[in-house]
Scaffold this motif. Structure first.
Motif, PDB file in Angstrom:
ATOM      1  N   VAL A 471       5.382  -6.470  16.922  1.00  0.00           N
ATOM      2  CA  VAL A 471       4.780  -6.667  15.606  1.00  0.00           C
ATOM      3  C   VAL A 471       4.724  -5.325  14.900  1.00  0.00           C
ATOM      4  CG1 VAL A 471       2.742  -7.441  14.329  1.00  0.00           C
ATOM      5  CG2 VAL A 471       3.405  -8.581  16.475  1.00  0.00           C
ATOM      6  N   THR A 472       5.115  -5.300  13.623  1.00  0.00           N
ATOM      7  CA  THR A 472       4.910  -4.130  12.767  1.00  0.00           C
ATOM      8  C   THR A 472       4.084  -4.554  11.566  1.00  0.00           C
ATOM      9  OG1 THR A 472       6.960  -4.506  11.528  1.00  0.00           O
ATOM     10  CG2 THR A 472       7.092  -3.086  13.488  1.00  0.00           C
ATOM     11  N   ALA A 473       3.531  -3.550  10.854  1.00  0.00           N
ATOM     12  CA  ALA A 473       2.685  -3.843   9.695  1.00  0.00           C
ATOM     13  C   ALA A 473       2.883  -2.755   8.660  1.00  0.00           C
ATOM     14  CB  ALA A 473       1.218  -3.929  10.121  1.00  0.00           C
ATOM     15  N   ASP A 474       2.866  -3.164   7.378  1.00  0.00           N
ATOM     16  CA  ASP A 474       2.981  -2.196   6.289  1.00  0.00           C
ATOM     17  C   ASP A 474       1.732  -1.331   6.219  1.00  0.00           C
ATOM     18  OD1 ASP A 474       5.443  -3.206   5.579  1.00  0.00           O
ATOM     19  OD2 ASP A 474       4.597  -4.621   4.113  1.00  0.00           O
ATOM     20  N   ALA A 475       1.919  -0.080   5.841  1.00  0.00           N
ATOM     21  CA  ALA A 475       0.776   0.780   5.562  1.00  0.00           C
ATOM     22  C   ALA A 475       0.028   0.236   4.357  1.00  0.00           C
ATOM     23  CB  ALA A 475       1.243   2.210   5.313  1.00  0.00           C
ATOM     24  N   GLY A 476      -1.300   0.262   4.396  1.00  0.00           N
ATOM     25  CA  GLY A 476      -2.113  -0.185   3.267  1.00  0.00           C
ATOM     26  C   GLY A 476      -2.415  -1.659   3.264  1.00  0.00           C
ATOM     27  N   ILE A 477      -1.980  -2.423   4.274  1.00  0.00           N
ATOM     28  CA  ILE A 477      -2.321  -3.852   4.263  1.00  0.00           C
ATOM     29  C   ILE A 477      -3.825  -4.045   4.474  1.00  0.00           C
ATOM     30  CG2 ILE A 477      -0.032  -4.547   5.093  1.00  0.00           C
ATOM     31  CD1 ILE A 477      -1.340  -5.080   7.811  1.00  0.00           C
ATOM     32  N   LEU A 478      -4.486  -3.004   5.034  1.00  0.00           N
ATOM     33  CA  LEU A 478      -5.941  -3.029   5.218  1.00  0.00           C
ATOM     34  C   LEU A 478      -6.511  -1.703   4.744  1.00  0.00           C
ATOM     35  CD1 LEU A 478      -6.136  -4.517   8.834  1.00  0.00           C
ATOM     36  CD2 LEU A 478      -6.623  -5.735   6.712  1.00  0.00           C
ATOM     37  N   LYS A 479      -7.789  -1.734   4.346  1.00  0.00           N
ATOM     38  CA  LYS A 479      -8.530  -0.550   3.946  1.00  0.00           C
ATOM     39  C   LYS A 479      -9.907  -0.623   4.574  1.00  0.00           C
ATOM     40  CE  LYS A 479      -6.356  -0.426  -0.658  1.00  0.00           C
ATOM     41  NZ  LYS A 479      -5.633   0.862  -0.513  1.00  0.00           N
ATOM     42  N   GLY A 483     -12.159   2.862   1.075  1.00  0.00           N
ATOM     43  CA  GLY A 483     -10.856   2.951   0.443  1.00  0.00           C
ATOM     44  C   GLY A 483      -9.799   3.681   1.234  1.00  0.00           C
ATOM     45  N   ASN A 484     -10.060   4.063   2.520  1.00  0.00           N
ATOM     46  CA  ASN A 484      -9.051   4.729   3.321  1.00  0.00           C
ATOM     47  C   ASN A 484      -8.069   3.697   3.859  1.00  0.00           C
ATOM     48  OD1 ASN A 484     -10.204   7.452   3.264  1.00  0.00           O
ATOM     49  ND2 ASN A 484     -11.868   6.562   4.464  1.00  0.00           N
ATOM     50  N   ASP A 485      -6.768   3.927   3.608  1.00  0.00           N
ATOM     51  CA  ASP A 485      -5.734   2.971   3.996  1.00  0.00           C
ATOM     52  C   ASP A 485      -5.459   3.008   5.491  1.00  0.00           C
ATOM     53  OD1 ASP A 485      -5.327   1.980   1.482  1.00  0.00           O
ATOM     54  OD2 ASP A 485      -3.669   3.360   1.012  1.00  0.00           O
ATOM     55  N   TYR A 486      -5.286   1.812   6.061  1.00  0.00           N
ATOM     56  CA  TYR A 486      -4.790   1.677   7.424  1.00  0.00           C
ATOM     57  C   TYR A 486      -3.338   2.120   7.446  1.00  0.00           C
ATOM     58  CZ  TYR A 486      -2.911  -0.799  11.532  1.00  0.00           C
ATOM     59  OH  TYR A 486      -2.266  -1.138  12.696  1.00  0.00           O
TER      60      TYR A 486
END
Length: 932
Positions: A471-479, A483-486
């Protein structure tokens, strides 16, 4: 008007660059303020409250989650009272401390070269100067450690002192005996140093009132540099040449100097040098004084000591640091020191500090109110600390875990984060590990994605069976909430796992057998069935109780054990859910019987108990070679030695490694037993020696003190009798004595057997007491002495006087011419080794030759000696007559049998012839006496 209602103002002089000018203005301001106080007193009739108090420290208003916050407090009051700081309002994660820290805190994040001098500026930056190298390091408040500048070696390769004054960092140089001081502008990047002094070697430095002071190690002087023009002079001269090293001013302006060689501390005050401390634990390198008057002394071979202002006690505050070349005390009360051995820099808060570490939940703003007071007036400092969260959320738990296998084809993927998260923008991707093909794309905003606080859940279905995926995930899909991005997942190795195969039919296992057996049962197959009719595998939850051998259950011990039935499945069936049955193995009943042979036997020990031996009993019903024994106390009917004695056991107890498998049903048992006599021995004592008084024979009776019995129990009445035979009858101190006939006696003699048949020891025969008395004799005056004879008292056995080594003799002082009276017959002469001879004298009585009774003579011109012989005791009277028959002295004289003596004083009479007459009961006589 009331002057107290007027507002109070603190006059601050201008910040003149020239220290001398600034000092002059300060003196003028103080004098002006004193005049104002005088005028106010004159106008109001009352003194004005001249106490002004204020904070001199600037609050630290920022904090970072999980990073230590520290704010050193300081204040000032016009009358120099002691100030106390209290927390009016602080958040729970902060603590206000007033006594200073007990150990330092490392501030650098990168190890440096061996540290010499250290310093700190007003912005919270720290500086560490390499000792033996040229690098000067700068450490920012967050611990970032970088090279700041390079120092010159022209004034010395070694460094032991550093200090920040204003915008300059001053670094000392040492190259014995030469050295100097170099200056760096700390507002510049990679500044170039300027040498402001060369000459003698400089060690520690301190600053006060616009002047820089340096310890001249080689000359025993203290250099002073006016920082307004860098002119130099000597502040102190005449110090001991035992190497002044460290410098520090007290609040009263006295200079403390730490000596390296003398291991001592001295004070320079108003031109006078006095010793403060001696016998320090090592070579002192620096000294600094905090706002509370506490004195810190560093050493090259000992821990930093913090002394009380009166030097009455100290504590060690540098932890493991034992080599510190230099210290600096900042204006905010922070002591900076370096560890030369580890290459690290430490800070130590010396006064009141506000410190703590905010966690993630403390992100935000926190109101703080700190109060400074001397007990009369106070001031509050109010500020807000903003704790920021610069850290993005990170994953703590992946579910399924990375590299997991057998992941369901339909289910939920979960990510647990370090903090609460919210949805951002972007996708998650499920990819094939073999081809990197995207199998599914999941929009973070879709309905299959949900968030519960810090847990992200993604519902998936239709995953390919037996497939390695990641599994991969885009940066910023969660905060996070701030307001700090995952950062997302961009690697195939972070969250990879393998799915399960296609589902198979289920199968169920059931037990049909009993759940209890008795220990010792033969191996058996547990009765369990499965709905698939496939073969079942059994395992034991405790191999110490039961184990499976060739498919059968083998019982090893009593107890309860979990027996698990399992079936792994095949191409058509899934593995069955294992089924557990609790199998209880009860104990096996056994009995014990006492053996008649060999008989229970013990040697007499005074009591009736005996521990059972393994040969005394038989256990009935033991399985195979189980380690099972029985213990118990066998009790004899009597404690005395006897060939036939009944033994009873009432308290059998099972022992052994396998005891827990059996239950003993026998309560008691009885059998015949034997108690044999105890062997003892006798030894003749060398002391006290066997001794007898000479009695003309060679034997003596044995006494209790002549022997010792070994092995007799305490309290038993046992003795021994025997006749001691001497080698001969005569006296002596070292004679052989033999006892051949020991015989036991006493009430408990039947419980013992005497092993000793005979014994030999040295003994003594002491002389017997013999008294030889000279027998009394009588003779007439004028006759020779009669033959003297003796009486013997104490001759032993058949001994006679002839057995003496020498015969007795007698002597007397009486002669044929001796007057009537008594004379001693002295006995002597007899001797014998076998006797201790005592002589007693006899008495020789001299009586008148022709019936005369009265004898008189002059022993001097004034005394008559008178002796009278009488056959019987009677009264008599003496009368002294003159020649004309005139009586002049009359004196009574009682007479005993034999000779009686008396005297008569005649010194008062005239010379001439007198007549002494005695008139007795049955005689009277007269004698002429001439008195001269």
């Amino acid at each position: 008007m009331n002057f107290y209602t007027m507002p109070h103002y603190v006059v601050q002089p201008p910040n003149f660059t020239n220290p001398k000018t600034r000092q002059a203005v300060q003196r003028i301001c103080k004098a002006t303020f004193a005049c104002l106080l005088t005028v106010a007193t004159f106008l109001t009739g009352e003194p004005i409250n001249a106490q002004t108090i204020q904070f001199t420290s600037t609050p630290v208003t920022t904090g970072v989650e999980n990073v230590n916050y520290n704010y050193s407090l300081s204040g000032i009051i016009s009358n120099n009272d002691k100030l106390d700081f209290t927390a009016v309002t602080i958040p729970s994660w902060l603590t206000l401390g007033s006594g200073g820290a007990a150990s330092g805190t490392q501030v650098n994040t990168t190890t440096m070269n061996p540290v010499g001098g250290v310093a700190g500026d007003e912005n919270g930056n720290f500086y560490a100067v390499s000792n033996g190298a040229t690098t000067i390091y700068k450490i920012t408040p967050d611990g970032t450690t970088t090279a700041f500048a390079t120092r010159s070696t022209s004034i010395g390769t070694n460094n032991y002192g550093a200090i920040v004054v204003g915008k300059y960092l001053y670094v000392s140089g040492y190259n014995y005996p030469a050295g100097g001081i170099e200056r760096f502008d700390i507002t510049e990047t990679n500044p170039t140093g300027t040498i402001i002094y060369t000459g003698t070697a400089i060690l520690s430095m301190t600053a006060k009132d616009g002047f820089l002071y340096g310890a001249c190690y080689a000359t025993g002087k203290i250099l002073r540099i006016d920082l307004s023009d860098n002119s130099t002079s000597y502040y102190v001269e005449g110090l001991a040449t035992t190497n002044p090293f460290g410098l520090g001013f007290t609040a009263s302006g006295d200079l403390l100097v730490a000596y390296w060689g003398a291991q001592s501390l001295v004070k320079y005050s108003n031109g006078t040098i006095s010793t403060v401390l001696t016998g320090l634990p090592g070579n002192a390198t620096d000294v600094k004084v905090d706002a509370g008057g506490n004195v810190y002394i560093s050493f090259s071979n000992a821990k930093i000591r913090k002394y009380t202002p009166d030097f009455s006690s100290f504590i060690e505050v540098s932890g493991t640091t034992t080599r510190c070349w230099g210290m600096t005390l900042t204006a905010s009360g922070t002591l900076i020191y370096g560890d030369n051995l580890s290459g690290n820099l430490f800070t130590l808060q010396t006064g009141a500090t506000l410190s703590g570490t905010p966690s993630h939940k403390d992100v935000g703003q926190h109101n703080v109110t700190i109060r400074v007071s001397n007990g009369t007036v106070s001031a509050d400092q109010e500020f807000v600390i903003t704790v920021t969260d610069p850290n993005p959320p990170v994953v703590n738990v992946y579910s399924p875990a990375a590299l997991a296998t057998g992941v369901a084809l339909d289910g939920t993927l979960n990510l647990s984060f370090s903090e609460t998260v919210v949805k951002g923008e972007g996708n998650l991707y499920i990819k094939s590990a073999a081809t990197d093909e995207i199998l599914q794309t999941i929009d973070i905003a879709g309905s299959s994605v949900s968030i519960d606080d810090n847990v992200l859940s993604v519902a998936v279905s239709g995953l390919p069976a037996l497939t390695a995926i990641y599994v991969t995930a885009d940066a910023g899909i969660l905060k996070d909430v701030n307001g700090n991005d995952y950062a997302g997942i961009n690697s195939a190795s972070v969250w990879a796992f393998q799915t399960m195969e296609q589902p198979k039919s289920e199968q169920v296992i059931t037990f049909v057998a009993d759940s209890a057996v008795v220990y010792g049962v033969a191996d058996f197959v547990p009765s369990a069935n499965t709905s698939s009719a496939l073969a079942i595998t059994y395992t034991s939850g405790d191999e110490g109780i039961a184990t499976v051998i060739d498919g059968k259950l083998h019982i090893k011990a009593a107890g309860t054990v979990a027996i698990t039935a399992s079936q792994d499945g095949d191409d058509d069936y899934l593995a069955a859910v294992p089924l557990i049955q609790q199998l209880t193995i009860t104990k096996k009943d056994i009995t014990v019987s006492l053996n008649a042979q060999p008989a229970i036997t013990k040697v007499y020990d005074g009591n009736t108990d005996i521990a059972l031996a393994k040969t005394n009993y038989t256990l009935n019903g033991i399985i195979n070679d189980d380690d099972v024994r029985v213990t118990g106390t066998a009790v004899y009917a009597t404690a005395s030695a006897a060939v036939s004695n009944t033994v009873t056991v009432n308290n059998f107890v099972l022992k052994g490694e396998n005891t827990g498998n059996y239950n003993l049903t026998t309560a008691a048992g009885t059998v015949a037993g034997v108690i044999t006599p105890k062997e003892i021995s006798v030894a003749l004592n060398a002391s006290p020696a066997i001794t007898k008084v000479y009695n003309a024979n060679t034997t003596a009776s044995l006494q209790a003190e002549n022997y010792s019995l070994s092995g007799v129990l305490e309290g038993d009445e046992v003795n021994v009798a025997g006749t001691a035979a001497y080698a001969d009858k005569n006296t002596g101190a070292d004679k052989d004595i033999t006892v051949n006939s020991f015989v036991l006696g006493g009430t408990e003699k039947g419980n013992y057997t005497l092993l000793t048949a005979s014994a030999v020891v040295k003994g003594a025969v002491t002389p017997a007491a013999l008294t030889i008395t000279a027998e009394d004799k009588t003779k007439k005056q004028g006759a020779v002495n009669p033959a003297f004879t003796f009486a013997y008292t104490g001759l032993a056995g058949n001994d006679s006087p002839s057995d003496l080594t020498t015969a007795a003799q007698a002597q007397s002082t009486a002669l044929a011419s001796s007057p009537i009276g008594y004379f001693t017959i002295a006995a002597s002469g007899a001797s014998s080794d076998n006797y201790s001879i005592t002589f007693k004298n006899g008495k020789l009585t001299v009586t008148p030759a022709a019936g005369d009774h009265l004898k008189v003579w002059s022993s001097s011109v004034s005394v008559l000696q008178i002796r009278v012989y009488a056959e019987t005791a009677q009264e008599s009277s003496l009368t002294l007559f003159t020649a004309t028959g005139q009586p002049v002295i009359v004196s009574p004289m009682p007479l005993q049998v034999g000779v009686s003596s008396s005297t008569m004083a005649v010194g008062s009479l005239a010379p001439g012839v007198y007549v002494l007459n005695i008139q007795a009961g049955n005689f009277k006589e007269s004698v002429r006496v001439k008195i001269k």
